[in-house]
Scaffold this motif. Structure first.
Motif, PDB file in Angstrom:
ATOM      1  N   LEU A  66       0.830  -1.209   0.000  1.00 54.20           N
ATOM      2  CA  LEU A  66       0.000   0.000   0.000  1.00 54.20           C
ATOM      3  C   LEU A  66       0.860   1.252   0.000  1.00 54.20           C
ATOM      4  O   LEU A  66       0.589   2.196  -0.746  1.00 54.20           O
ATOM      5  N   ARG A  67       1.886   1.263   0.814  1.00 51.06           N
ATOM      6  CA  ARG A  67       2.752   2.448   0.911  1.00 51.06           C
ATOM      7  C   ARG A  67       3.520   2.717  -0.372  1.00 51.06           C
ATOM      8  O   ARG A  67       3.633   3.868  -0.798  1.00 51.06           O
ATOM      9  N   THR A  68       4.056   1.669  -0.988  1.00 53.73           N
ATOM     10  CA  THR A  68       4.922   1.876  -2.152  1.00 53.73           C
ATOM     11  C   THR A  68       4.176   1.942  -3.476  1.00 53.73           C
ATOM     12  O   THR A  68       4.615   2.625  -4.395  1.00 53.73           O
ATOM     13  N   THR A  69       3.048   1.241  -3.578  1.00 56.38           N
ATOM     14  CA  THR A  69       2.362   1.130  -4.863  1.00 56.38           C
ATOM     15  C   THR A  69       1.063   1.923  -4.928  1.00 56.38           C
ATOM     16  O   THR A  69       0.763   2.526  -5.957  1.00 56.38           O
ATOM     17  N   VAL A  70       0.306   1.926  -3.854  1.00 53.20           N
ATOM     18  CA  VAL A  70      -1.013   2.555  -3.896  1.00 53.20           C
ATOM     19  C   VAL A  70      -0.950   3.999  -3.414  1.00 53.20           C
ATOM     20  O   VAL A  70      -1.222   4.927  -4.176  1.00 53.20           O
ATOM     21  N   TRP A  71      -0.596   4.214  -2.181  1.00 56.84           N
ATOM     22  CA  TRP A  71      -0.672   5.554  -1.593  1.00 56.84           C
ATOM     23  C   TRP A  71       0.349   6.529  -2.162  1.00 56.84           C
ATOM     24  O   TRP A  71       0.165   7.733  -2.082  1.00 56.84           O
ATOM     25  N   SER A  72       1.412   6.016  -2.765  1.00 59.24           N
ATOM     26  CA  SER A  72       2.437   6.898  -3.321  1.00 59.24           C
ATOM     27  C   SER A  72       2.070   7.440  -4.700  1.00 59.24           C
ATOM     28  O   SER A  72       2.757   8.303  -5.227  1.00 59.24           O
ATOM     29  N   SER A  73       0.962   6.957  -5.265  1.00 60.06           N
ATOM     30  CA  SER A  73       0.567   7.352  -6.613  1.00 60.06           C
ATOM     31  C   SER A  73      -0.816   8.003  -6.617  1.00 60.06           C
ATOM     32  O   SER A  73      -1.801   7.339  -6.272  1.00 60.06           O
ATOM     33  N   PRO A  74      -0.906   9.249  -7.031  1.00 60.70           N
ATOM     34  CA  PRO A  74      -2.227   9.886  -7.129  1.00 60.70           C
ATOM     35  C   PRO A  74      -3.174   9.146  -8.075  1.00 60.70           C
ATOM     36  O   PRO A  74      -4.383   9.177  -7.887  1.00 60.70           O
TER      37      PRO A  74
END
Length: 93
Positions: A66-74
């Motif tokens: 989640l931190r690296t793939t989801v939440w880091s990308s608008p």
């Protein structure tokens, strides 16, 4: 059992839910057994999510995703407003 507990503000629930639903297969592949999405009755711009796993290690790995793939990308988290607050919980009783 371990639960990844997530809370965060959002800009629009329908947009957020569409993005959340796009990651259903990723949740399943990561070992999510069950999920709950809740919203405070007094704050429609906030969500609380609980993701249940068999063990803590699976919950930690998914949190990393989640931190690296989801939440880091608008593009992957279009309605996220602010930083998510997370905790990994173990069932005590």
């Amino acid at each position: 059992m371990a639960t990844l507990h997530i809370e965060h503000p959002i800009t629009d629930f329908a947009t957020w839910k569409t993005a959340f639903d796009r990651f259903a297969s990723a949740r399943k592949s990561a070992g999510v057994r069950r999920h709950r999405v809740q919203r405070p009755v007094d704050d429609p711009a906030y969500v609380v999510i609980d993701l249940d796993f068999d063990d803590v290690a699976d919950a930690e790995r998914f949190l990393g995703f989640l931190r690296t793939t989801v939440w880091s990308s608008p593009d992957n988290a279009p309605a996220l407003s602010g930083a998510p607050r997370t905790r990994i919980l173990e069932t005590a009783e």
